[in-house]
Write a protein that holds these residues in place. Structure first.
Motif, PDB file in Angstrom:
ATOM      1  N   VAL A  12       0.872  -1.164   0.000  1.00 22.46           N
ATOM      2  CA  VAL A  12       0.000   0.000   0.000  1.00 22.46           C
ATOM      3  C   VAL A  12       0.914   1.220   0.000  1.00 22.46           C
ATOM      4  O   VAL A  12       1.833   1.304   0.816  1.00 22.46           O
ATOM      5  N   THR A  13       0.687   2.138  -0.925  1.00 19.28           N
ATOM      6  CA  THR A  13       1.480   3.364  -0.994  1.00 19.28           C
ATOM      7  C   THR A  13       0.535   4.554  -1.117  1.00 19.28           C
ATOM      8  O   THR A  13      -0.649   4.387  -1.420  1.00 19.28           O
ATOM      9  N   VAL A  14       1.081   5.743  -0.874  1.00 18.12           N
ATOM     10  CA  VAL A  14       0.323   6.976  -1.054  1.00 18.12           C
ATOM     11  C   VAL A  14       1.189   7.964  -1.829  1.00 18.12           C
ATOM     12  O   VAL A  14       2.399   7.776  -1.961  1.00 18.12           O
ATOM     13  N   HIS A  15       0.564   9.008  -2.322  1.00 18.25           N
ATOM     14  CA  HIS A  15       1.278  10.075  -3.014  1.00 18.25           C
ATOM     15  C   HIS A  15       1.422  11.272  -2.083  1.00 18.25           C
ATOM     16  O   HIS A  15       0.738  11.369  -1.060  1.00 18.25           O
ATOM     17  N   SER A  16       2.276  12.197  -2.442  1.00 20.34           N
ATOM     18  CA  SER A  16       2.563  13.340  -1.566  1.00 20.34           C
ATOM     19  C   SER A  16       1.333  14.196  -1.296  1.00 20.34           C
ATOM     20  O   SER A  16       1.227  14.820  -0.255  1.00 20.34           O
ATOM     21  N   HIS A  17       0.380  14.197  -2.198  1.00 20.09           N
ATOM     22  CA  HIS A  17      -0.830  15.018  -2.041  1.00 20.09           C
ATOM     23  C   HIS A  17      -1.969  14.291  -1.311  1.00 20.09           C
ATOM     24  O   HIS A  17      -3.029  14.860  -1.081  1.00 20.09           O
ATOM     25  N   THR A  18      -1.752  13.039  -0.905  1.00 21.77           N
ATOM     26  CA  THR A  18      -2.791  12.274  -0.212  1.00 21.77           C
ATOM     27  C   THR A  18      -3.110  12.931   1.131  1.00 21.77           C
ATOM     28  O   THR A  18      -2.203  13.196   1.924  1.00 21.77           O
ATOM     29  N   GLU A  40       4.663   9.418  -9.146  1.00 16.18           N
ATOM     30  CA  GLU A  40       3.870   8.709 -10.166  1.00 16.18           C
ATOM     31  C   GLU A  40       4.588   7.476 -10.729  1.00 16.18           C
ATOM     32  O   GLU A  40       3.949   6.554 -11.211  1.00 16.18           O
ATOM     33  N   GLN A  41       5.919   7.454 -10.665  1.00 17.32           N
ATOM     34  CA  GLN A  41       6.697   6.318 -11.162  1.00 17.32           C
ATOM     35  C   GLN A  41       7.054   5.327 -10.054  1.00 17.32           C
ATOM     36  O   GLN A  41       7.875   4.445 -10.249  1.00 17.32           O
ATOM     37  N   GLN A  42       6.439   5.501  -8.880  1.00 20.41           N
ATOM     38  CA  GLN A  42       6.654   4.641  -7.709  1.00 20.41           C
ATOM     39  C   GLN A  42       8.042   4.815  -7.081  1.00 20.41           C
ATOM     40  O   GLN A  42       8.508   3.930  -6.360  1.00 20.41           O
ATOM     41  N   HIS A  43       8.701   5.942  -7.340  1.00 31.46           N
ATOM     42  CA  HIS A  43       9.972   6.246  -6.680  1.00 31.46           C
ATOM     43  C   HIS A  43       9.693   6.707  -5.251  1.00 31.46           C
ATOM     44  O   HIS A  43       8.769   7.481  -5.020  1.00 31.46           O
ATOM     45  N   GLY A 131      15.349   2.300  -7.528  1.00 35.03           N
ATOM     46  CA  GLY A 131      14.640   3.503  -7.096  1.00 35.03           C
ATOM     47  C   GLY A 131      13.139   3.344  -6.946  1.00 35.03           C
ATOM     48  O   GLY A 131      12.458   4.261  -6.515  1.00 35.03           O
ATOM     49  N   VAL A 132      12.605   2.183  -7.305  1.00 34.67           N
ATOM     50  CA  VAL A 132      11.159   1.943  -7.285  1.00 34.67           C
ATOM     51  C   VAL A 132      10.787   1.065  -6.096  1.00 34.67           C
ATOM     52  O   VAL A 132      11.448   0.052  -5.826  1.00 34.67           O
ATOM     53  N   VAL A 133       9.722   1.441  -5.390  1.00 32.91           N
ATOM     54  CA  VAL A 133       9.240   0.646  -4.260  1.00 32.91           C
ATOM     55  C   VAL A 133       8.547  -0.601  -4.806  1.00 32.91           C
ATOM     56  O   VAL A 133       7.567  -0.502  -5.552  1.00 32.91           O
ATOM     57  N   ILE A 134       9.087  -1.769  -4.431  1.00 33.90           N
ATOM     58  CA  ILE A 134       8.500  -3.031  -4.908  1.00 33.90           C
ATOM     59  C   ILE A 134       7.925  -3.869  -3.775  1.00 33.90           C
ATOM     60  O   ILE A 134       7.285  -4.887  -4.024  1.00 33.90           O
ATOM     61  N   GLY A 135       8.170  -3.457  -2.532  1.00 37.67           N
ATOM     62  CA  GLY A 135       7.668  -4.233  -1.408  1.00 37.67           C
ATOM     63  C   GLY A 135       7.948  -3.537  -0.088  1.00 37.67           C
ATOM     64  O   GLY A 135       8.514  -2.445  -0.044  1.00 37.67           O
ATOM     65  N   VAL A 136       7.548  -4.216   0.988  1.00 39.04           N
ATOM     66  CA  VAL A 136       7.800  -3.762   2.353  1.00 39.04           C
ATOM     67  C   VAL A 136       8.137  -4.993   3.177  1.00 39.04           C
ATOM     68  O   VAL A 136       7.527  -6.054   3.000  1.00 39.04           O
TER      69      VAL A 136
END
Length: 157
Positions: A12-18, A40-43, A131-136
């Motif tokens: 689960v991720t969020v964007h800076s404007h969430t 937007e590119q999941q960085h 640079g891309v989030v693929i997991g936690v």
């Protein structure tokens, strides 16, 4: 064992404007302690944790405010130029997130993740590849693996 073997993919991720209230709802709904903030590119941009949001509860102004407009005016007037809102006043992920984030790679040994969590008192780490989030990976993930390792007979039953 590598981080990729234990991580939760597609977190689960969020964007800076969430909005902060939407983040709180996500944390409660998914029973998680934090979410990576991505572009937007999941960085990876940062992380918002329950601790970041609890600053609102630690804000001692539980009484109704006389005037929110007046309060914001004095804050903006007396604050240093370019000052950002504090975590208690933040309204979006960008305003409350932690910017300096520890992360691990999918091919890192689990001991790297465990050491970061212990040394920095972190409950979960974003797993980043190119640079891309693929997991936690979380403390619970590590604990589950440790429990299996120390109790091999229980797995067979």
């Amino acid at each position: 064992m590598r981080v990729r073997d234990l991580m939760t993919p597609n977190p689960v991720t969020v964007h800076s404007h969430t909005p902060v209230d939407a983040i709180a709802q996500l944390l409660v709904a998914h029973r998680i302690n934090g979410v990576p903030v991505v572009d937007e590119q999941q960085h990876l941009l940062g992380v918002v944790t329950a601790e970041d949001l609890i600053y609102r509860g630690a804000d001692e102004r539980f009484e109704p405010r006389e005037s929110l407009w007046k309060e914001n005016f004095w804050i903006s007037f007396l604050s240093p130029e370019g000052a950002q809102p504090g975590k208690a006043e933040g309204r979006t992920a960008a305003e409350v997130m932690t910017h300096k984030v520890h992360s691990v790679g999918p091919d890192d040994d689990l001991s790297v993740a465990a050491r970061l969590m212990v040394d920095w008192r972190i409950t979960s780490l974003p797993v980043v590849e190119s640079g891309v989030v693929i997991g936690v990976v979380s403390r619970i993930d590590l604990l589950r693996r440790l429990h299996e390792f120390e109790n091999p007979l229980k797995r067979e039953n």
